[in-house]
Motif scaffolding. Structure first.
Motif, PDB file in Angstrom:
ATOM      1  N   VAL A 159       0.811  -1.223   0.000  1.00 17.33           N
ATOM      2  CA  VAL A 159       0.000   0.000   0.000  1.00 17.33           C
ATOM      3  C   VAL A 159       0.843   1.272   0.000  1.00 17.33           C
ATOM      4  O   VAL A 159       0.305   2.364  -0.145  1.00 17.33           O
ATOM      5  CB  VAL A 159      -0.953   0.019   1.218  1.00 17.33           C
ATOM      6  CG1 VAL A 159      -1.952  -1.111   1.129  1.00 17.33           C
ATOM      7  CG2 VAL A 159      -0.159  -0.062   2.522  1.00 17.33           C
ATOM      8  N   SER A 160       2.138   1.141   0.149  1.00 16.42           N
ATOM      9  CA  SER A 160       2.992   2.323   0.226  1.00 16.42           C
ATOM     10  C   SER A 160       3.167   2.965  -1.147  1.00 16.42           C
ATOM     11  O   SER A 160       3.536   2.289  -2.115  1.00 16.42           O
ATOM     12  CB  SER A 160       4.355   1.949   0.790  1.00 16.42           C
ATOM     13  OG  SER A 160       5.237   3.065   0.749  1.00 16.42           O
ATOM     14  N   PRO A 161       2.948   4.267  -1.273  1.00 17.09           N
ATOM     15  CA  PRO A 161       3.192   4.927  -2.562  1.00 17.09           C
ATOM     16  C   PRO A 161       4.673   4.959  -2.917  1.00 17.09           C
ATOM     17  O   PRO A 161       5.028   4.977  -4.100  1.00 17.09           O
ATOM     18  CB  PRO A 161       2.631   6.334  -2.349  1.00 17.09           C
ATOM     19  CG  PRO A 161       2.635   6.535  -0.871  1.00 17.09           C
ATOM     20  CD  PRO A 161       2.405   5.194  -0.271  1.00 17.09           C
ATOM     21  N   PHE A 162       5.538   4.964  -1.890  1.00 15.99           N
ATOM     22  CA  PHE A 162       6.974   4.963  -2.168  1.00 15.99           C
ATOM     23  C   PHE A 162       7.419   3.630  -2.755  1.00 15.99           C
ATOM     24  O   PHE A 162       8.247   3.585  -3.675  1.00 15.99           O
ATOM     25  CB  PHE A 162       7.755   5.265  -0.885  1.00 15.99           C
ATOM     26  CG  PHE A 162       7.471   6.617  -0.313  1.00 15.99           C
ATOM     27  CD1 PHE A 162       7.897   7.764  -0.961  1.00 15.99           C
ATOM     28  CD2 PHE A 162       6.772   6.753   0.869  1.00 15.99           C
ATOM     29  CE1 PHE A 162       7.634   9.021  -0.444  1.00 15.99           C
ATOM     30  CE2 PHE A 162       6.501   7.997   1.410  1.00 15.99           C
ATOM     31  CZ  PHE A 162       6.940   9.133   0.746  1.00 15.99           C
ATOM     32  N   ALA A 163       6.876   2.532  -2.223  1.00 11.43           N
ATOM     33  CA  ALA A 163       7.202   1.223  -2.788  1.00 11.43           C
ATOM     34  C   ALA A 163       6.699   1.109  -4.218  1.00 11.43           C
ATOM     35  O   ALA A 163       7.371   0.530  -5.092  1.00 11.43           O
ATOM     36  CB  ALA A 163       6.596   0.118  -1.914  1.00 11.43           C
ATOM     37  N   TYR A 164       5.534   1.668  -4.484  1.00 11.75           N
ATOM     38  CA  TYR A 164       4.986   1.650  -5.848  1.00 11.75           C
ATOM     39  C   TYR A 164       5.867   2.446  -6.802  1.00 11.75           C
ATOM     40  O   TYR A 164       6.140   2.015  -7.937  1.00 11.75           O
ATOM     41  CB  TYR A 164       3.573   2.224  -5.823  1.00 11.75           C
ATOM     42  CG  TYR A 164       2.930   2.331  -7.178  1.00 11.75           C
ATOM     43  CD1 TYR A 164       2.381   1.206  -7.796  1.00 11.75           C
ATOM     44  CD2 TYR A 164       2.887   3.549  -7.856  1.00 11.75           C
ATOM     45  CE1 TYR A 164       1.792   1.294  -9.056  1.00 11.75           C
ATOM     46  CE2 TYR A 164       2.297   3.646  -9.108  1.00 11.75           C
ATOM     47  CZ  TYR A 164       1.757   2.521  -9.698  1.00 11.75           C
ATOM     48  OH  TYR A 164       1.181   2.618 -10.950  1.00 11.75           O
ATOM     49  N   ALA A 165       6.352   3.613  -6.339  1.00  6.93           N
ATOM     50  CA  ALA A 165       7.218   4.437  -7.187  1.00  6.93           C
ATOM     51  C   ALA A 165       8.547   3.739  -7.446  1.00  6.93           C
ATOM     52  O   ALA A 165       9.082   3.790  -8.571  1.00  6.93           O
ATOM     53  CB  ALA A 165       7.445   5.800  -6.527  1.00  6.93           C
ATOM     54  N   LEU A 166       9.095   3.062  -6.436  1.00  7.85           N
ATOM     55  CA  LEU A 166      10.369   2.364  -6.626  1.00  7.85           C
ATOM     56  C   LEU A 166      10.216   1.202  -7.603  1.00  7.85           C
ATOM     57  O   LEU A 166      11.118   0.918  -8.400  1.00  7.85           O
ATOM     58  CB  LEU A 166      10.893   1.865  -5.274  1.00  7.85           C
ATOM     59  CG  LEU A 166      11.393   2.937  -4.297  1.00  7.85           C
ATOM     60  CD1 LEU A 166      11.766   2.299  -2.963  1.00  7.85           C
ATOM     61  CD2 LEU A 166      12.597   3.681  -4.876  1.00  7.85           C
ATOM     62  N   GLU A 167       9.094   0.513  -7.536  1.00  8.60           N
ATOM     63  CA  GLU A 167       8.868  -0.600  -8.457  1.00  8.60           C
ATOM     64  C   GLU A 167       8.788  -0.133  -9.904  1.00  8.60           C
ATOM     65  O   GLU A 167       9.169  -0.875 -10.819  1.00  8.60           O
ATOM     66  CB  GLU A 167       7.585  -1.334  -8.063  1.00  8.60           C
ATOM     67  CG  GLU A 167       7.721  -2.159  -6.790  1.00  8.60           C
ATOM     68  CD  GLU A 167       6.426  -2.860  -6.442  1.00  8.60           C
ATOM     69  OE1 GLU A 167       5.451  -2.688  -7.206  1.00  8.60           O
ATOM     70  OE2 GLU A 167       6.395  -3.579  -5.419  1.00  8.60           O
ATOM     71  N   LYS A 168       8.311   1.065 -10.122  1.00 10.95           N
ATOM     72  CA  LYS A 168       8.265   1.605 -11.477  1.00 10.95           C
ATOM     73  C   LYS A 168       9.659   1.783 -12.065  1.00 10.95           C
ATOM     74  O   LYS A 168       9.852   1.753 -13.292  1.00 10.95           O
ATOM     75  CB  LYS A 168       7.527   2.941 -11.484  1.00 10.95           C
ATOM     76  CG  LYS A 168       6.031   2.824 -11.194  1.00 10.95           C
ATOM     77  CD  LYS A 168       5.327   2.008 -12.260  1.00 10.95           C
ATOM     78  CE  LYS A 168       3.846   1.915 -12.023  1.00 10.95           C
ATOM     79  NZ  LYS A 168       3.166   1.090 -13.053  1.00 10.95           N
ATOM     80  N   PHE A 169      10.635   2.002 -11.179  1.00  8.69           N
ATOM     81  CA  PHE A 169      12.025   2.138 -11.621  1.00  8.69           C
ATOM     82  C   PHE A 169      12.790   0.823 -11.510  1.00  8.69           C
ATOM     83  O   PHE A 169      14.018   0.807 -11.642  1.00  8.69           O
ATOM     84  CB  PHE A 169      12.739   3.209 -10.801  1.00  8.69           C
ATOM     85  CG  PHE A 169      12.246   4.609 -11.064  1.00  8.69           C
ATOM     86  CD1 PHE A 169      12.720   5.338 -12.146  1.00  8.69           C
ATOM     87  CD2 PHE A 169      11.298   5.191 -10.247  1.00  8.69           C
ATOM     88  CE1 PHE A 169      12.273   6.618 -12.399  1.00  8.69           C
ATOM     89  CE2 PHE A 169      10.836   6.478 -10.485  1.00  8.69           C
ATOM     90  CZ  PHE A 169      11.326   7.199 -11.571  1.00  8.69           C
TER      91      PHE A 169
END
Length: 323
Positions: A159-169
């Motif tokens: 649910v973390s937006p930071f984890a989601y952003a890191l996965e995009k990279f």
């Protein structure tokens, strides 16, 4: 020609009234202190005394323990303390709190001092300084439970937006609530919430220093770093000591952050900290006597560490003389 003589007025009555008036005035401070002393006695002193009493008692069960008089409270001596200190969960909780303190206290006070020095160096822009002070202090106004829930949301990879952003990279976010990172995750919540309060205390001490002292140092060729290191930090040393003592007490009594994060991870147990062990003994095991003994141990340790630290650095920081 007649001469009239005016006798001086008698001053007996006012002189006699002065002691009574002075007595009434002497009682005014105690009247103002009475509500605070009453609340202190009822809400702090009396519970401490009662906890000390419970720590020396235990329940004796007679027979099957089913009758009204089958369970009686008897004298236990120091057996509750021995039982609490020999609990296999006690020493691990102490070690965790020591590691937690080694992370939180230096990081929180270091950031608070750095931010206070930066704000004090920018005195010429009061609007910007006011906004920065409010922004840094604002996390302290957030209750610890709410702050822990917010950070717990950011720690969970799903649910973390930071984890989601890191996965995009293409970067895998670390499991911050795993056994390897959970101590830092809990410490981060405390640092985020407590830095603002300590910053305000240190910054207030810096505001009391006249700017002419800094101007004299600049005329002598001192750099901003030299002014901060040789003038500002020694001046705010008493404030740093006070904030250190506050942080030490808060470290030994940490409870809300790990207790709130516990449902989000199986790496935080019911005895993760000494105060959580008190909660488990009192409300999970229904053993208020062992919980009281552990509470007394925590209170005594807090007092000894705080008093010992103040005694160690008091003379240098506050110019105290040993009596």
């Amino acid at each position: 020609m007649s001469l009239t003589t005016t006798l001086p007025r008698s001053t007996t009555a006012p002189v006699a009234a002065r002691p009574a008036r002075r007595t009434r005035r002497a009682g005014v401070p105690y009247a103002f202190l009475a509500p605070g002393l009453l609340l202190f006695t009822l809400l702090l002193a009396a519970p401490i005394v009662y906890a000390g009493y419970l720590s020396l008692r235990k329940v004796k069960v007679s027979g099957l323990g089913l009758g009204s008089k089958s369970r009686t409270e008897v004298w236990a001596g120091l057996s509750n303390y021995a039982r609490s200190m020999t609990d296999p969960e006690w020493l691990p909780s102490v070690y965790r709190i020591l590691g937690y303190g080694l992370i939180v206290v230096p990081a929180m006070l270091g950031l608070a001092l750095l931010m206070a020095l930066l704000l004090d160096a920018n005195r010429t822009r009061p609007a910007l300084s006011s906004f920065a002070r409010i922004s840094i202090f604002l996390p302290y106004a957030v209750p610890a439970v709410v702050a822990s829930l917010l950070w717990g949301f950011l720690y969970l990879p799903r649910v973390s937006p930071f984890a989601y952003a890191l996965e995009k990279f293409g970067i895998t976010a670390p499991e911050l609530l795993s056994s390897s990172w959970v101590l830092y995750a809990v410490a981060n919540v405390a640092v985020w919430g407590g830095t603002g309060f300590n910053m305000i205390v240190i910054y207030t001490a810096l505001k009391a220093v006249p700017t002419s002292l800094y101007e004299s140092a600049r005329i002598d060729g001192a750099s901003e770093f030299a002014i901060a290191w040789r003038i500002k930090i020694p001046i705010v040393l008493p404030s740093l000591i006070m904030t250190f003592v506050f942080s030490l007490i808060a470290t030994l009594q940490v409870f809300a952050e790990p207790m709130t994060l516990k449902p989000l991870s199986n790496t935080i147990s019911f005895t993760w900290t000494p105060l959580m062990k008190v909660y488990r003994d009192a409300f999970v095991r229904n053993d208020i006597y062992a919980a009281a003994a552990t509470s007394v141990v925590i209170a005594v340790a807090t007092f000894l560490l705080s008093f010992g630290f103040l005694k160690l650095v008091g003379r240098r920081a506050f110019n105290q003389e040993d009596s």
